[in-house]
Design a protein around this motif. Structure first.
Motif, PDB file in Angstrom:
ATOM      1  N   GLN A 184       0.832  -1.204   0.000  1.00 13.09           N
ATOM      2  CA  GLN A 184       0.000   0.000   0.000  1.00 13.09           C
ATOM      3  C   GLN A 184       0.869   1.257   0.000  1.00 13.09           C
ATOM      4  N   TYR A 185       1.921   1.231   0.818  1.00 12.33           N
ATOM      5  CA  TYR A 185       2.836   2.368   0.884  1.00 12.33           C
ATOM      6  C   TYR A 185       3.484   2.618  -0.472  1.00 12.33           C
ATOM      7  N   ARG A 186       3.959   1.530  -1.135  1.00 15.66           N
ATOM      8  CA  ARG A 186       4.616   1.671  -2.446  1.00 15.66           C
ATOM      9  C   ARG A 186       3.629   2.176  -3.499  1.00 15.66           C
ATOM     10  N   SER A 187       2.418   1.645  -3.457  1.00 11.23           N
ATOM     11  CA  SER A 187       1.449   2.087  -4.462  1.00 11.23           C
ATOM     12  C   SER A 187       1.066   3.551  -4.238  1.00 11.23           C
ATOM     13  N   GLU A 188       0.946   4.015  -2.981  1.00  8.68           N
ATOM     14  CA  GLU A 188       0.668   5.426  -2.716  1.00  8.68           C
ATOM     15  C   GLU A 188       1.845   6.288  -3.151  1.00  8.68           C
ATOM     16  N   GLU A 189       3.070   5.791  -2.915  1.00  6.39           N
ATOM     17  CA  GLU A 189       4.270   6.523  -3.287  1.00  6.39           C
ATOM     18  C   GLU A 189       4.326   6.711  -4.798  1.00  6.39           C
ATOM     19  N   ARG A 190       3.973   5.694  -5.542  1.00  6.82           N
ATOM     20  CA  ARG A 190       3.979   5.767  -7.004  1.00  6.82           C
ATOM     21  C   ARG A 190       2.874   6.727  -7.494  1.00  6.82           C
ATOM     22  N   ARG A 191       1.732   6.635  -6.862  1.00  2.77           N
ATOM     23  CA  ARG A 191       0.619   7.495  -7.261  1.00  2.77           C
ATOM     24  C   ARG A 191       0.966   8.966  -7.011  1.00  2.77           C
ATOM     25  N   VAL A 192       1.591   9.241  -5.861  1.00  2.00           N
ATOM     26  CA  VAL A 192       1.991  10.610  -5.545  1.00  2.00           C
ATOM     27  C   VAL A 192       3.088  11.071  -6.515  1.00  2.00           C
TER      28      VAL A 192
END
Length: 195
Positions: A184-192
Motif C-alpha cells: 500500500q505504501y509503495r502504491s501510494e508513493e507511485r501514485r503521488v
C-alpha cells in the motif's frame, strides 16, 4: 550387494552334531538290517544319503562328520573282508572313492544352494528394513513440511496484520518478504510521484 556371513546359514552348535550322530546311527542300523540282503553292495549308500540330509538341515561340519564316520563304519562292516579294518583292495577302493566323490559333490552343491538361499533371505530382510526406514523418513519429512507450512501461514497472518510497514531483504538486495502495508505504501508513493 554381497553378504559376507552367508556361511552361517546352518544353526551350528551341539544340536547340529547331535543330528549328525543320530543320522550316523540310523544309517548304520538300516544298512546293518539290510546287510544279509545287500551283502557288499551299496556299502555306503545310506551314509551318503544321511550326509546329504545332514548337510541340508545341519550344515557343513556335521555333514563331513557323517561322511568320515560312514567311511570308517562302512569300510569296517560292509566292505569285504567284513568286520575288519583291513586295507581295502582293488574294487573296494573304487567303491570308497565313488562314495567320497558322490558325498562331497552333493555336500558342495547343497552348501552352495543353502548359502544362496540364506543370502537371498538376508538381502530381503535388509531391503525390507531399508524400505521401512525410508517410509519412516518420508513420513517425518511430510510432517516437517506440514509444520513448516503451518508456521509460514502463521507468520504470514501475523506479518500481514501489523500496522507498520514491514519487509525483509536478502544480502543481495532482493526482497524476501513484504507485508500488505508495504504494498500500500509503495502504491501510494507511485501514485503521488505521478501527480
Amino acid at each position: 550387494m554381497k553378504i559376507r556371513n552367508v556361511k552361517r546359514w546352518a544353526p551350528g552348535g551341539v544340536r547340529s552334531y547331535a543330528i549328525a550322530v543320530a543320522a550316523i546311527m540310523i544309517a548304520f542300523a538300516v544298512r546293518f538290517a539290510l546287510h544279509p540282503i545287500l551283502t557288499e553292495r551299496f556299502a555306503f549308500l545310506f551314509f551318503a544319503i544321511a550326509a546329504l540330509l545332514v548337510e541340508f538341515f545341519a550344515g557343513l561340519g556335521p555333514a563331513l562328520l557323517v561322511v568320515a564316520s560312514g567311511l570308517v563304519i562302512g569300510g569296517d562292516f560292509f566292505v569285504p573282508p567284513f568286520n575288519s579294518f583291513g586295507m581295502p583292495q582293488g574294487f573296494e577302493l573304487v567303491i570308497i572313492a565313488f562314495y567320497l566323490v558322490v558325498a562331497m559333490v552333493g555336500i558342495i552343491l547343497i552348501e552352495s544352494l543353502q548359502r544362496s538361499r540364506y543370502e537371498a533371505r538376508l538381502l530381503h530382510e535388509v531391503a525390507q528394513s531399508r524400505l521401512e526406514m525410508l517410509e519412516r523418513s518420508h513420513g517425518q519429512r511430510l510432517q516437517a513440511e506440514e509444520a513448516a507450512r503451518q508456521s509460514e501461514d502463521r507468520f504470514q497472518a501475523l506479518a500481514s496484520g501489523l500496522p507498520q510497514v514491514w519487509y525483509m531483504r536478502r544480502l543481495d538486495g532482493n526482497f524476501e518478504y513484504v507485508n500488505d502495508q508495504f504494498y500500500q505504501y509503495r502504491s501510494e508513493e507511485r501514485r503521488v510521484g505521478k501527480e
